[in-house]
Design an enzyme around this catalytic site. Structure first.
Site, PDB file in Angstrom:
ATOM      1  N   SER A 270       0.910  -1.139  -0.040  1.00 46.01           N
ATOM      2  CA  SER A 270       0.065  -0.007  -0.034  1.00 46.01           C
ATOM      3  C   SER A 270       0.977   1.222  -0.024  1.00 46.01           C
ATOM      4  O   SER A 270       1.648   1.442  -0.944  1.00 46.01           O
ATOM      5  CB  SER A 270      -1.012  -0.024   1.148  1.00 46.01           C
ATOM      6  OG  SER A 270      -2.167   0.918   1.210  1.00 46.01           O
TER       7      SER A 270
ATOM      8  N   HIS B  68      -7.708  -4.913  -1.314  1.00 43.90           N
ATOM      9  CA  HIS B  68      -6.268  -4.704  -1.052  1.00 43.90           C
ATOM     10  C   HIS B  68      -5.518  -5.589  -0.079  1.00 43.90           C
ATOM     11  O   HIS B  68      -4.522  -5.387   0.022  1.00 43.90           O
ATOM     12  CB  HIS B  68      -6.756  -3.261  -0.137  1.00 43.90           C
ATOM     13  CG  HIS B  68      -5.513  -2.560  -0.121  1.00 43.90           C
ATOM     14  ND1 HIS B  68      -4.786  -2.024  -1.177  1.00 43.90           N
ATOM     15  CD2 HIS B  68      -4.935  -1.732   0.915  1.00 43.90           C
ATOM     16  CE1 HIS B  68      -3.785  -1.013  -0.725  1.00 43.90           C
ATOM     17  NE2 HIS B  68      -4.010  -1.085   0.686  1.00 43.90           N
TER      18      HIS B  68
ATOM     19  N   ASP C 201      -9.232  -4.600  -5.884  1.00 43.45           N
ATOM     20  CA  ASP C 201      -8.682  -3.745  -4.708  1.00 43.45           C
ATOM     21  C   ASP C 201      -9.813  -2.514  -4.814  1.00 43.45           C
ATOM     22  O   ASP C 201      -9.416  -1.578  -5.790  1.00 43.45           O
ATOM     23  CB  ASP C 201      -7.430  -3.374  -5.200  1.00 43.45           C
ATOM     24  CG  ASP C 201      -6.697  -2.613  -3.562  1.00 43.45           C
ATOM     25  OD1 ASP C 201      -7.702  -1.847  -3.125  1.00 43.45           O
ATOM     26  OD2 ASP C 201      -5.657  -2.648  -3.605  1.00 43.45           O
TER      27      ASP C 201
END
Length: 717
Positions: A587, A694, A662
């Site tokens: 991320s 995600h 995601d």
């Protein structure tokens, strides 16, 4: 001669013990071999001496059982799934403890939201009724326990539990156009709230936020599934600088059925980040401007008249928290970073600051609440150092502070409703979680509830690299760092360096707490010949607001500079091979590892980026603009710090990973990065996980991913 034989035998025994230890594998980690035992979620009862636990039993039934705090003995069972002929996935008890919501089915929507099948159990008569034939969102009891509100198809309803009547409070909700009473995607993700309505203390009004998202652009993801054709999934997602939902605050009066919009008197775009009622019936609303650097605290009376009680401003941004407690006289407790550290303040009922109650070069990291009887406030802080957490109490006058936790590491607390006891969860980098019952008055341990000694014993059979905590002086700052070295580390040898980090605003990766799954992976890598290091750069948390907010308008600039400088400094050590330095992250950490490889191409030879933001213009409005303002205002900040604009600098080995489902950091980031790399004629590796969000998990997904990353590291570092 006998002495020499004994020494030889001792050497053989120790050698056998060492050789008997095995290194950890990816399969061990992600099949849960080292998972810790925890406490099932509990809810304190009003008496403060008992609590409820949802138990999943060996016979596959679920029971909501009552326990004594002091003894831990079960004192009763409120309900069993076998009795009501329904599975129990979760529960909510009314404030008078006479009614209970049973959630028997739950379908996840986004990170925090779900559609739920709900029944109401009368705990006195044992009568069970369905709240609705449909799956509903965010149900809640009224304070008097006689009604339940919920959201269905973007409209608010409530059910009168005495008459059984269902009343629809709003009628204008439409999917992907207008939402009442629950938040849109970006509020849920970035303000961490789903339920966007509140009952008044007298149960006569419902205040709620509406979201007109008709002008918000839509994002579409293909869901591949198992059918012949994939299906598009379309939802509203405001990217940086794009149209947000237009929010409004409303009050619905049950007796008249009248709905009234509250006039906040604002001519600019704004967010309503929180709404709460005070005991005297006034509605409080925390309203932020779009830049999020001005927070207005509004009061709204029962007639819908709004006025600003106080305003908090910041040169960068004002963080929104749930640290708000109203006292009986309408005064309230509030936390703020106004003196560079997050501390607790007392305000008058009219919004005038009375006193700063906690002070020092440390942060209040969790606010647990206020006990009106003892007039003491309970909180968690970093007074033992920024990588540690301790539990404290202080008087309402800001005096007689007491430390309630005994051990240095990470302590967190769950208090009984009357603040008689708290359950302390303690862990450190060397001690897995231990749960104890403690007296809230002085912190003394009443009893140990649960430990993880069995895991400690199990780990004796494995080679587990230990974290060495230290600081490293980079660009004039002492940055927190931990290091893992190979089991048989030899300072006369050289080792490749593998760096892990997240680096996001206000985050912390260097913490004195027990190992998560990734920490065992780092231990595995260390014992296979890598030095693994984690550094928290500028922009991360718990070293003061100035340290955290230095990255304003330049996300990724100072953090990348610090990681590159740290890698160079570590690479200068005799036992580090400076030609073999890698970095990875997920991320924000993937955004960082990408930038480090590109901008630090003379320092890093390898990087892995999982689910990274590659262009800040692709990410959502609330998060990105909080730190960067809009791309229209700060084009250079967006573009200079986005990896997609630096692909021509790629020299090292690069692995790019993303899940196609995601909803947070869209796979668009990776697809556009791939195209940019291809057009720059750069070779790289990449992996796509179909229909994974995600978190990229499910079935063998994590095992596959971490084996892929492990092999990539071994082949390229």
């Amino acid at each position: 001669m006998i002495k020499n034989c004994m020494l030889l035998l001792a050497f053989i025994f120790v050698s056998q013990s060492i050789t008997a230890q095995k290194n950890i594998s990816v399969e061990d980690i992600y099949r849960g071999e080292f998972r810790t035992q925890g406490l099932q979620s509990l809810a304190s009862l009003n008496n403060g001496t008992e609590y409820l636990v949802l138990n999943y039993n060996r016979d596959r039934t679920q029971t909501i059982d009552k326990y004594s705090y002091t003894t831990g003995e079960k004192t009763g069972t409120l309900v069993s799934s076998s009795d009501i002929q329904l599975p129990i996935r979760d529960y909510i008890i009314s404030s008078d403890e006479k009614q209970m919501m049973i959630i028997s089915e739950s379908s996840q929507i986004f990170r925090r939201s779900s559609n739920d099948k709900v029944h109401i159990l009368n705990l006195e008569t044992k009568e069970l009724t369905s709240l609705s034939d449909d799956l509903v969102r965010s149900p809640s009891f009224s304070p008097d326990g006689k009604k339940v509100a919920y959201v269905f198809e973007n409209n608010i309803y409530y059910k009168n539990l005495e008459s059984g009547a269902v009343i629809q409070a709003t009628t204008d909700g439409v999917t992907n156009k207008l939402i009442n009473g629950v938040t849109d995607w970006v509020y849920e993700e970035e303000f961490a709230i789903v339920k966007a309505y509140e009952w008044s203390p007298n149960s006569e009004q419902i205040a709620f936020i509406s979201f007109d998202e008709s002008a918000v652009p839509e994002f579409s993801m293909d869901v591949y599934g198992n059918e012949l054709y994939q299906k598009p999934y379309v939802f509203k997602y405001p990217k940086a600088g794009e149209k947000n939902a237009v929010v409004a605050l409303h009050q619905f009066t049950l007796s008249s059925g009248a709905r009234k919009e509250v006039a906040l008197g604002r001519n600019e775009e704004f967010y309503i980040a929180r709404i709460n009622y005070s005991p005297n019936g006034k509605l409080a609303a925390q309203v932020l401007n779009r830049h999020q650097n001005v927070l207005d605290f509004y009061y709204v009376d029962a007639s819908g008249n709004a006025s600003i009680a106080f305003t908090e401003k910041d040169n960068a941004y004002v963080d929104v928290t749930d640290d708000l407690t109203f006292l009986k006289d309408g005064s309230f407790l509030w936390t703020s970073e106004k003196d560079n550290w997050r501390h607790i303040y007392l305000y008058d009922a009219d919004g005038t600051e009375k006193k700063q109650l906690t002070k020092g070069n440390w942060d209040v990291t969790s606010y647990y609440g206020y006990d009106a009887k003892s007039k003491r406030i309970y909180f968690q802080s970093t007074e033992d150092g920024s990588i540690n957490r301790g539990i404290y109490s202080i008087s309402l006058k800001g005096k007689k502070k007491k430390k309630l936790s005994a051990q240095i590491g990470t302590n967190s607390a769950s208090f009984s409703k009357n603040f008689t006891y708290f359950i302390n969860t303690f862990s450190s980098a060397t001690t897995p979680p231990v749960y104890t019952l403690n007296n809230a008055k002085d912190g003394k341990k009443v009893r140990e509830i649960k430990n993880n000694n069995d895991l400690t014993t199990k780990l004796n059979d494995y080679q587990v690299a230990q974290k060495e905590f230290s600081t490293i002086n980079i660009n004039g700052n002492d940055l927190n760092m931990w290091t893992m070295k190979p089991k048989n580390f030899d300072p006369n040898k050289t080792y490749p360096l593998f760096m892990t980090q997240y680096s996001g605003p206000g985050s912390q990766s260097v913490a004195n707490s027990w190992y998560g799954a990734n920490d065992f992976w780092y231990s595995m890598l260390a014992n296979e010949g890598y030095i693994v290091v984690c550094v928290d750069p500028r922009g991360t948390g718990f070293k003061g607001a100035d340290f955290k907010k230095v990255t304003q308008k330049e996300l990724g600039k100072y953090e990348v500079e610090d990681q590159i400088a740290a890698a160079k400094q570590l690479g200068s050590m005799n036992y580090v091979d400076a030609s073999r330095v890698g970095i990875w992250g997920w991320s924000y950490g993937g955004f960082m590892s990408s930038n480090c490889l590109l901008k630090g191409n003379d320092t890093f030879s390898m990087a892995i980026a999982v689910a990274p933001v590659t262009n800040w213009r692709f990410y959502d409005s609330i998060y990105t603009e909080r730190y960067m303002t809009t791309p229209q205002e700060n084009a250079s900040g967006y573009d200079e710090n986005s990896p997609i604009n630096h692909v021509d600098k790629l020299k090292g080995k690069y692995l790019l990973v993303h899940g196609t489902a995601d909803d947070n950091v869209h796979v668009q980031n990776t697809m556009r990065m791939v195209e940019a790399l291809v057009q720059a004629n750069k070779q790289f590796d990449w992996a796509i996980y179909p229909d994974k969000n995600h978190g990229i998990y499910g079935g063998n997904t994590r095992i596959h991913l971490y084996n892929k990353m492990t092999n990539f590291i071994k082949e390229n570092l």
